[in-house]
Design a protein around this motif. Structure first.
Motif, PDB file in Angstrom:
ATOM      1  N   GLY A  41      -1.685   4.486  -2.828  1.00 54.01           N
ATOM      2  CA  GLY A  41      -2.388   3.989  -4.008  1.00 54.01           C
ATOM      3  C   GLY A  41      -3.858   3.717  -3.763  1.00 54.01           C
ATOM      4  O   GLY A  41      -4.558   3.241  -4.652  1.00 54.01           O
ATOM      5  N   ASP A  44      -4.629   0.257  -4.414  1.00 55.91           N
ATOM      6  CA  ASP A  44      -4.042  -0.210  -5.678  1.00 55.91           C
ATOM      7  C   ASP A  44      -2.519  -0.272  -5.507  1.00 55.91           C
ATOM      8  O   ASP A  44      -1.844   0.758  -5.487  1.00 55.91           O
ATOM      9  N   GLN A  46      -0.187  -1.220  -7.475  1.00 55.89           N
ATOM     10  CA  GLN A  46       0.593  -0.718  -8.616  1.00 55.89           C
ATOM     11  C   GLN A  46       0.688   0.802  -8.595  1.00 55.89           C
ATOM     12  O   GLN A  46       1.741   1.359  -8.912  1.00 55.89           O
ATOM     13  N   ARG A  47      -0.379   1.476  -8.226  1.00 56.97           N
ATOM     14  CA  ARG A  47      -0.326   2.947  -8.122  1.00 56.97           C
ATOM     15  C   ARG A  47       0.622   3.364  -7.010  1.00 56.97           C
ATOM     16  O   ARG A  47       1.404   4.291  -7.160  1.00 56.97           O
ATOM     17  N   ALA A  83       1.378  11.511  -5.702  1.00 60.65           N
ATOM     18  CA  ALA A  83       0.047  10.962  -5.442  1.00 60.65           C
ATOM     19  C   ALA A  83      -0.981  12.092  -5.366  1.00 60.65           C
ATOM     20  O   ALA A  83      -2.080  11.984  -5.926  1.00 60.65           O
ATOM     21  N   ASP A  86      -1.674  13.379  -8.789  1.00 58.34           N
ATOM     22  CA  ASP A  86      -2.510  12.447  -9.540  1.00 58.34           C
ATOM     23  C   ASP A  86      -3.982  12.607  -9.178  1.00 58.34           C
ATOM     24  O   ASP A  86      -4.855  12.404 -10.005  1.00 58.34           O
ATOM     25  N   ARG A  87      -4.231  12.991  -7.947  1.00 56.22           N
ATOM     26  CA  ARG A  87      -5.605  13.112  -7.467  1.00 56.22           C
ATOM     27  C   ARG A  87      -6.193  14.505  -7.640  1.00 56.22           C
ATOM     28  O   ARG A  87      -7.391  14.677  -7.476  1.00 56.22           O
TER      29      ARG A  87
END
Length: 112
Positions: A41, A44, A46-47, A83, A86-87
């Motif tokens: 994350g 983060d 939460q991520r 992940a 997401d990036r």
């Protein structure tokens, strides 16, 4: 504001009915720890939890017969893949995306 929706309306959201790994809860806990250890994350929590939850749930539903290290490897890989997804396309996260596997390799060398 709340909506009065008929029960069962949103059941299409997760169409993966059927067997679920008996290790699902353990996968979630271990994958969450793994996601935090490798900072999926990027600071983060939460991520990191989102990626871990998604990876573990995917593994529990798509390979319900996998056990032990195989199930855990699939769960951790899925968390990392979410992940990375997401990036992707983000210049801000591109370097960190490549750094994550290096951290894993470094950790394995230290542990092994």
């Amino acid at each position: 504001m709340t909506l009065d929706l008929p029960q069962g309306l949103l059941t299409f959201y997760c169409p993966l009915a059927g067997p679920v790994s008996g290790e699902a809860d353990a996968l979630r806990k271990r994958t969450l720890a793994w996601a935090h250890r490798f900072d999926l994350g990027e600071g983060d929590d939460q991520r990191a939890a989102l990626f871990a939850q998604t990876g573990a749930t995917m593994a529990a539903y798509l390979s319900p017969l996998a056990k032990g290290d195989v199930a855990q490897a699939f769960s951790d890989y899925n968390a990392w893949a979410w992940a990375a997804n997401d990036r992707s396309g983000s210049a801000e996260h591109g370097e960190n995306q490549a750094r994550s596997p290096r951290r894993w390799c470094h950790h394995q060398a230290m542990v092994g």
